[in-house]
Design a protein around this motif. Structure first.
Motif, PDB file in Angstrom:
ATOM      1  N   GLN A  47       0.767  -1.132  -0.089  1.00 38.62           N
ATOM      2  CA  GLN A  47       0.068   0.109  -0.016  1.00 38.62           C
ATOM      3  C   GLN A  47       0.755   1.351  -0.044  1.00 38.62           C
ATOM      4  O   GLN A  47       0.687   2.359  -0.607  1.00 38.62           O
ATOM      5  N   LEU A  48       1.998   1.116   0.633  1.00 40.98           N
ATOM      6  CA  LEU A  48       2.899   2.274   0.779  1.00 40.98           C
ATOM      7  C   LEU A  48       3.506   2.661  -0.567  1.00 40.98           C
ATOM      8  O   LEU A  48       3.510   3.551  -1.059  1.00 40.98           O
ATOM      9  N   LYS A  49       3.746   1.461  -1.402  1.00 41.87           N
ATOM     10  CA  LYS A  49       4.399   1.678  -2.536  1.00 41.87           C
ATOM     11  C   LYS A  49       3.298   2.334  -3.500  1.00 41.87           C
ATOM     12  O   LYS A  49       3.743   3.229  -4.303  1.00 41.87           O
ATOM     13  N   GLY A  50       2.002   1.745  -3.391  1.00 44.83           N
ATOM     14  CA  GLY A  50       1.095   2.541  -4.206  1.00 44.83           C
ATOM     15  C   GLY A  50       0.887   3.901  -4.008  1.00 44.83           C
ATOM     16  O   GLY A  50       0.843   4.997  -4.806  1.00 44.83           O
ATOM     17  N   ASP A  51       0.994   4.410  -2.731  1.00 44.64           N
ATOM     18  CA  ASP A  51       1.051   5.828  -1.993  1.00 44.64           C
ATOM     19  C   ASP A  51       2.015   6.739  -2.795  1.00 44.64           C
ATOM     20  O   ASP A  51       2.227   7.562  -3.204  1.00 44.64           O
ATOM     21  N   VAL A  52       3.367   5.907  -2.764  1.00 40.01           N
ATOM     22  CA  VAL A  52       4.629   6.569  -3.235  1.00 40.01           C
ATOM     23  C   VAL A  52       4.347   6.958  -4.666  1.00 40.01           C
ATOM     24  O   VAL A  52       4.819   7.805  -5.311  1.00 40.01           O
ATOM     25  N   LYS A  53       3.940   5.957  -5.473  1.00 44.96           N
ATOM     26  CA  LYS A  53       3.805   5.878  -6.836  1.00 44.96           C
ATOM     27  C   LYS A  53       2.819   7.219  -7.104  1.00 44.96           C
ATOM     28  O   LYS A  53       2.907   8.097  -8.058  1.00 44.96           O
ATOM     29  N   ASP A  54       1.614   7.374  -6.541  1.00 51.95           N
ATOM     30  CA  ASP A  54       0.633   8.274  -6.485  1.00 51.95           C
ATOM     31  C   ASP A  54       1.338   9.531  -6.423  1.00 51.95           C
ATOM     32  O   ASP A  54       1.130  10.695  -7.234  1.00 51.95           O
ATOM     33  N   ALA A  55       2.237   9.731  -5.388  1.00 48.41           N
ATOM     34  CA  ALA A  55       2.845  11.331  -4.671  1.00 48.41           C
ATOM     35  C   ALA A  55       3.834  11.534  -6.092  1.00 48.41           C
ATOM     36  O   ALA A  55       3.829  12.673  -6.422  1.00 48.41           O
ATOM     37  N   ILE A  56       4.567  10.584  -6.409  1.00 47.26           N
ATOM     38  CA  ILE A  56       5.469  10.787  -7.761  1.00 47.26           C
ATOM     39  C   ILE A  56       4.646  11.160  -8.855  1.00 47.26           C
ATOM     40  O   ILE A  56       5.044  12.507  -9.553  1.00 47.26           O
ATOM     41  N   LYS A  57       3.720  10.365  -9.346  1.00 45.88           N
ATOM     42  CA  LYS A  57       2.743  11.215 -10.419  1.00 45.88           C
ATOM     43  C   LYS A  57       2.210  12.321 -10.125  1.00 45.88           C
ATOM     44  O   LYS A  57       2.313  13.160 -11.299  1.00 45.88           O
ATOM     45  N   ARG A  58       1.766  12.624  -8.977  1.00 48.40           N
ATOM     46  CA  ARG A  58       1.224  14.114  -8.692  1.00 48.40           C
ATOM     47  C   ARG A  58       2.240  15.064  -8.997  1.00 48.40           C
ATOM     48  O   ARG A  58       1.900  16.365  -9.565  1.00 48.40           O
TER      49      ARG A  58
END
Length: 63
Positions: A47-58
């Motif tokens: 889940q943390l990995k998914g959150d990091v990917k979202d933050a990078i995309k933003r």
């Protein structure tokens, strides 16, 4: 893997881990209980990995 898929996989692993932990406690099986706890940690990491990917995309979308 997309961030959404990471989060779904993480939630699934967490849920399965909680079930394993509960069954391990109920049947006095420390091995299964530990396996459940480990799977929950794995799920939280996904889940943390998914959150990091979202933050990078933003961040990239703003640039």
């Amino acid at each position: 893997m997309s961030s959404t898929k990471d989060k779904i996989t993480g939630n699934t692993n967490e849920a399965i881990g909680k079930v394993k932990e509960s069954i391990g406690k109920a049947t006095d099986n420390p091995s299964l209980e530990g396996e459940g706890l480990a799977q929950q940690v794995k799920g939280k990491g996904q889940q943390l990995k998914g959150d990091v990917k979202d933050a990078i995309k933003r961040g990239v979308d703003k640039a």
